[in-house]
Structures are given as C-alpha cells and as structure tokens.
Enzyme design. Structure first.
Site, mmCIF file in Angstrom:
data_model
loop_
_atom_site.group_PDB
_atom_site.id
_atom_site.type_symbol
_atom_site.label_atom_id
_atom_site.label_comp_id
_atom_site.label_asym_id
_atom_site.label_seq_id
_atom_site.Cartn_x
_atom_site.Cartn_y
_atom_site.Cartn_z
ATOM 1 N N ASP A 105 0.812 -1.230 0.000
ATOM 2 C CA ASP A 105 0.000 0.000 0.000
ATOM 3 C C ASP A 105 0.840 1.273 0.000
ATOM 4 O O ASP A 105 0.617 2.160 -0.819
ATOM 5 C CB ASP A 105 -1.080 -0.010 1.108
ATOM 6 C CG ASP A 105 -0.579 -0.130 2.517
ATOM 7 O OD1 ASP A 105 0.639 -0.315 2.712
ATOM 8 O OD2 ASP A 105 -1.413 -0.022 3.448
ATOM 9 N N GLY A 136 -3.564 -8.130 14.990
ATOM 10 C CA GLY A 136 -3.150 -7.638 13.678
ATOM 11 C C GLY A 136 -4.336 -7.451 12.748
ATOM 12 O O GLY A 136 -4.226 -7.602 11.539
ATOM 13 N N SER A 150 -6.132 -4.621 12.872
ATOM 14 C CA SER A 150 -6.270 -3.182 12.741
ATOM 15 C C SER A 150 -7.412 -2.570 13.547
ATOM 16 O O SER A 150 -8.283 -1.882 13.011
ATOM 17 C CB SER A 150 -6.377 -2.793 11.270
ATOM 18 O OG SER A 150 -5.890 -1.500 11.146
ATOM 19 N N SER A 151 -7.363 -2.780 14.839
ATOM 20 C CA SER A 151 -8.328 -2.093 15.689
ATOM 21 C C SER A 151 -8.082 -0.586 15.626
ATOM 22 O O SER A 151 -9.004 0.209 15.824
ATOM 23 C CB SER A 151 -8.240 -2.601 17.131
ATOM 24 O OG SER A 151 -6.918 -2.542 17.576
ATOM 25 N N GLU A 174 -3.257 8.629 11.525
ATOM 26 C CA GLU A 174 -2.280 7.588 11.851
ATOM 27 C C GLU A 174 -0.858 8.030 11.442
ATOM 28 O O GLU A 174 0.088 7.879 12.211
ATOM 29 C CB GLU A 174 -2.674 6.313 11.088
ATOM 30 C CG GLU A 174 -1.847 5.130 11.398
ATOM 31 C CD GLU A 174 -2.479 4.175 12.415
ATOM 32 O OE1 GLU A 174 -3.717 4.109 12.504
ATOM 33 O OE2 GLU A 174 -1.709 3.521 13.101
ATOM 34 N N ASP A 199 -5.622 -0.386 5.726
ATOM 35 C CA ASP A 199 -6.474 -0.646 6.887
ATOM 36 C C ASP A 199 -7.700 0.273 6.883
ATOM 37 O O ASP A 199 -8.834 -0.177 7.074
ATOM 38 C CB ASP A 199 -5.697 -0.437 8.198
ATOM 39 C CG ASP A 199 -4.418 -1.252 8.245
ATOM 40 O OD1 ASP A 199 -4.297 -2.209 7.470
ATOM 41 O OD2 ASP A 199 -3.551 -0.924 9.065
ATOM 42 N N TYR A 245 8.360 -1.990 11.303
ATOM 43 C CA TYR A 245 7.540 -1.523 10.175
ATOM 44 C C TYR A 245 8.199 -0.300 9.521
ATOM 45 O O TYR A 245 8.326 -0.218 8.300
ATOM 46 C CB TYR A 245 6.125 -1.178 10.671
ATOM 47 C CG TYR A 245 5.161 -0.830 9.565
ATOM 48 C CD1 TYR A 245 4.342 -1.802 9.003
ATOM 49 C CD2 TYR A 245 5.070 0.469 9.070
ATOM 50 C CE1 TYR A 245 3.462 -1.491 7.982
ATOM 51 C CE2 TYR A 245 4.193 0.793 8.051
ATOM 52 C CZ TYR A 245 3.380 -0.186 7.509
ATOM 53 O OH TYR A 245 2.512 0.129 6.498
HETATM 54 C C1 GLA Z 1 -0.172 -2.635 8.420
HETATM 55 C C2 GLA Z 1 -0.339 -1.225 7.880
HETATM 56 C C3 GLA Z 1 -0.931 -1.252 6.468
HETATM 57 C C4 GLA Z 1 -0.150 -2.173 5.552
HETATM 58 C C5 GLA Z 1 0.066 -3.538 6.216
HETATM 59 C C6 GLA Z 1 0.990 -4.420 5.428
HETATM 60 O O1 GLA Z 1 -1.427 -3.236 8.602
HETATM 61 O O2 GLA Z 1 -1.137 -0.463 8.734
HETATM 62 O O3 GLA Z 1 -0.980 0.068 5.951
HETATM 63 O O4 GLA Z 1 1.073 -1.592 5.177
HETATM 64 O O5 GLA Z 1 0.614 -3.406 7.532
HETATM 65 O O6 GLA Z 1 0.459 -4.695 4.178
#
Ligand code: GLA
Length: 384
Positions: free
Chosen positions: A35, A123, A125-126, A159, A171, A220
């Site tokens: 992304d 993982g 995405s809360s 974010e 997300d 990350y």
């Molecule tokens: C996390 C990030 C996303 C994306 C994923 C990996 O969830 O928040 O934006 O980069 O990792 O694909």
C-alpha cells in the site's frame, strides 16, 4: 459479560448519546506492504469492530472512556500525542485534529464511550476501526461532510501524522469500504476502491499467534525506509518509476546484481506481491480456490524469505495449516513481526481441525493461539 457501548456511556456520562458509529477491523487478503509502495492490495472487513457513542458537552473538554481503559480528559484544541497508558486516545484525538484542520467547527467538546469486539493485538487493525468509527461519529456530531474515501483518508492522516505510523491506506480503506461477503480491492497509486464478491464456500479463519513483538512499530518503519532505498537504487536505471510498484518482475531481475542484496529482497517482495494480487484476481474470476490458496502460500514464503516480516510462530501456523486438506492456503495478515495468520478454508473446516492445529502449535511454542472464524462484513457506518 462485556458492557455494551450504551451501558459504558450511561455509567460515565450524563444524558443520552447523540450518535453511535461502528467500524470493522480488517483482514489483509493479499498484497503485503504494497500500500505505501503505490501497489495493489485486497482485504476484507470483518464483522468484529469498534463502536463509539458520542454526545456534545457544554464546555471545552473532550472525555473518552473505553471498555479497556480509564477515562481520559483532553482540552479542546490541545492536541498533542500522549505516551504511556493513555496513548490509545491518540487515535480519536488524531482524527479530531485532522478533521478540525480540514474545517470541522467544534464550538464545544464531546463525550465518547468506546467498546471493541476485536481481539486485541491480532493484527486486524483495531486502530483503523477506532479512527473510522470516530470520524463517522464526529462528522454527524459537528456536521462535517465527506465521502467514504474522505473518511478513509482522514483515518490514515491521523495515523501518519498524529500517531506517527507511516502506514498506507489499506487498513482505513478496507474498514471504510467493507461490504458483507465481499473483498475490497485497492489501487493505492490512484486510491481507487472497488468491491468484488467472496467466492461462495470460502471461509476465513484467523490464528493469532499471541506472540508479542516489542519492536513492531520500528520494524515496520525500517521496512518502509528500506523500500524507499530500494526504489532510489532502481530509479538509477528506471528514472520514471515513481514507486516500487511501477517496476515489473523482469525489470527487477535484470538489475539484480547491481542492487544491494537486502534491498533486492525487499523489492522482490513488493514486486511479487503486486503480481500475486493480479494472480488472485484471475483465480477468483475462475472460482479456483485451490489456485488462490497457492498464491497465499507463496506470499507467506516471500514474507519469510524476502521481506523478513514473518516470525517463527507464524511460520509454524502456516506450515500446520498447509497440512490440512480443507485449507486452500494461509499467510500472515497485516504488518507482520507477530500478529496473526489468515487461512482460507472450505466450509468443512471446523473447530475440530482448528483445535488440532492449536494443540500442535502449543506443543512447539508453549503458547496458546487464539482462533476465530469470521466472515467479510460491512464497512464503517453511522448507526444512529
Ligand atoms: C499494516 C499497515 C498497512 C499495511 C500492512 C501491510 O497493517 O497499517 O498500511 O502496510 O501493515 O500490508
């Protein structure tokens, strides 16, 4: 028994909530770390998520209470990220700041009660769910207008700029655009969003390793930086390539020996993932779930070898899942460095199979995975 949002609000605040909003967590289906590299990605909103209830106050305070934390008070306009145990409020406060900067008028503050049905740290995405639910609720409370993509961008901006996480639009885009029994497809270069039906008979199972990685955020950010360094090296040969996703597999292979080996592997993952999103699209169109599953497995292997965002516990889960005849494929979902594995299964896969995998995992890692079966649900919405 968990409190409902209504109960949590009633215990902490006077009067009734003016609005309720819900936003879902997400599964990353295929397209890992593409992304923020201008690539392609497919995800699904899940049926679990975050619900907020809000009301206007008559002073200059914001009070936020969650079913997992204390009540936190912030003065209207005093928006600086918090550290420590109250840092969970950075998501709604970041959204409040972004919306205020975009013209939202807040003559007085607000009360907010927040509850979650998302498993913590899985993982899924809360954070994006919290941002999107907040954005929907505040838009209704203060009369702020935007469209679905606008809400997704507000969440991402909060974010990136307030929380300080350099994530892409995956997300927030999936949480905003989710649709029951559909996948969300995002072209991150153009920020275009589309949905396509989930094939019937395909199921999602989430296996959360429960392995906590202390450095998820910095790992990350390292990958984000390495991708940009890889791009800079590739641009020496391909000056027109704006992002790694403009590079095709043949172009990458042609310059392999000229690239730093680590940066080559990072780039190979991104370039490969974009190709895999296209392969999955084709296999879905042909309703070939076995072929989809193969691509998911290859994606995980590329995470393990090229992007090094898997961990041993996730590899074990994928290896165990691949042994099951009812599993089409499995891969880590989301950023990696801990978190969860997603398995795409047929409708025969059930709790009995999941328990066998959990027992084998526990025997190896002395850690109990959390497992749940979910399906693609609707995106962020104002409930009332
Ligand atoms: C996390 C990030 C996303 C994306 C994923 C990996 O969830 O928040 O934006 O980069 O990792 O694909």
């Amino acid at each position: 028994m968990k409190q409902t949002t209504e109960q949590l609000f009633a215990i902490n605040f006077a009067g009734e909530p003016a609005h309720y909003a819900f936003a879902p967590g997400r599964i990353e289906f295929i397209g890992n770390h593409t992304d923020y590299n201008g690539g392609l990605v497919m995800g699904a909103a899940v049926t679990e998520g975050i619900t907020v209830a809000v009301s206007l106050r008559d002073d200059d305070r914001i009070q936020i209470v969650s079913d997992a934390g204390d009540l936190v008070e912030i003065r209207l306009g005093n928006y600086t990220p918090l550290e420590g145990s109250n840092s969970w409020t950075n998501y709604p406060i970041g959204v409040t700041k972004v919306m205020t900067d975009a013209g939202m008028q807040t003559p007085t503050g607000y009360n907010m009660a927040v509850t979650s049905t998302l498993p913590a740290g899985a993982g899924m995405s809360s954070s994006a769910a919290f941002e999107l639910a907040t954005a929907r609720a505040l838009a209704a409370l203060y009369g702020f207008e935007t469209d679905t993509a606008g809400f997704a961008r507000i969440g991402r901006k909060a974010e990136n700029e307030f929380v300080g996480m350099p994530c892409g639009i995956l997300d927030q885009g999936v949480s905003a655009f989710g649709k029951a029994d559909h996948l969300v497809k995002i072209n991150c270069a153009t920020e275009t969003f589309a949905v396509e039906p989930m094939p019937s008979g395909a199921h999602f199972w989430i296996f959360n390793s429960n392995k906590k990685h202390a450095l998820v955020d910095s790992a990350y950010a390292d990958r984000f930086r390495e991708c940009h360094e890889a791009l800079a090296q590739l641009q020496l040969k391909h000056p027109d390539a704006k992002t790694l996703s403009c590079i095709c597999p043949e172009q990458l292979e042609a310059v392999k020996d000229e690239l730093d080996p680590l940066l080559y592997r990072r780039a190979a993952h991104i370039v490969g993932e974009n190709a895999r999103v296209r392969e999955v699209e084709t296999a879905l169109a042909e309703n070939d779930l076995r072929a989809v599953g193969e691509v998911l497995n290859t994606s995980h292997e590329s995470s393990r070898v090229n992007f090094e965002n898997s961990i041993e516990e996730l590899d074990t889960l994928v290896d165990l899942l691949k042994l099951q005849a009812n599993v089409f494929g499995a891969r880590l979902t989301g950023g990696g460095f801990g978190g969860a594995v997603m398995a795409l299964t047929d409708s025969e896969f059930g709790q009995v199979h999941a328990d066998v995998i959990a027992a084998a995992f526990e025997a190896k890692h002395n850690l109990k995975p959390s497992i749940f079966h979910t399906r693609a649900g609707d995106g962020a919405q104002l409930l009332s």
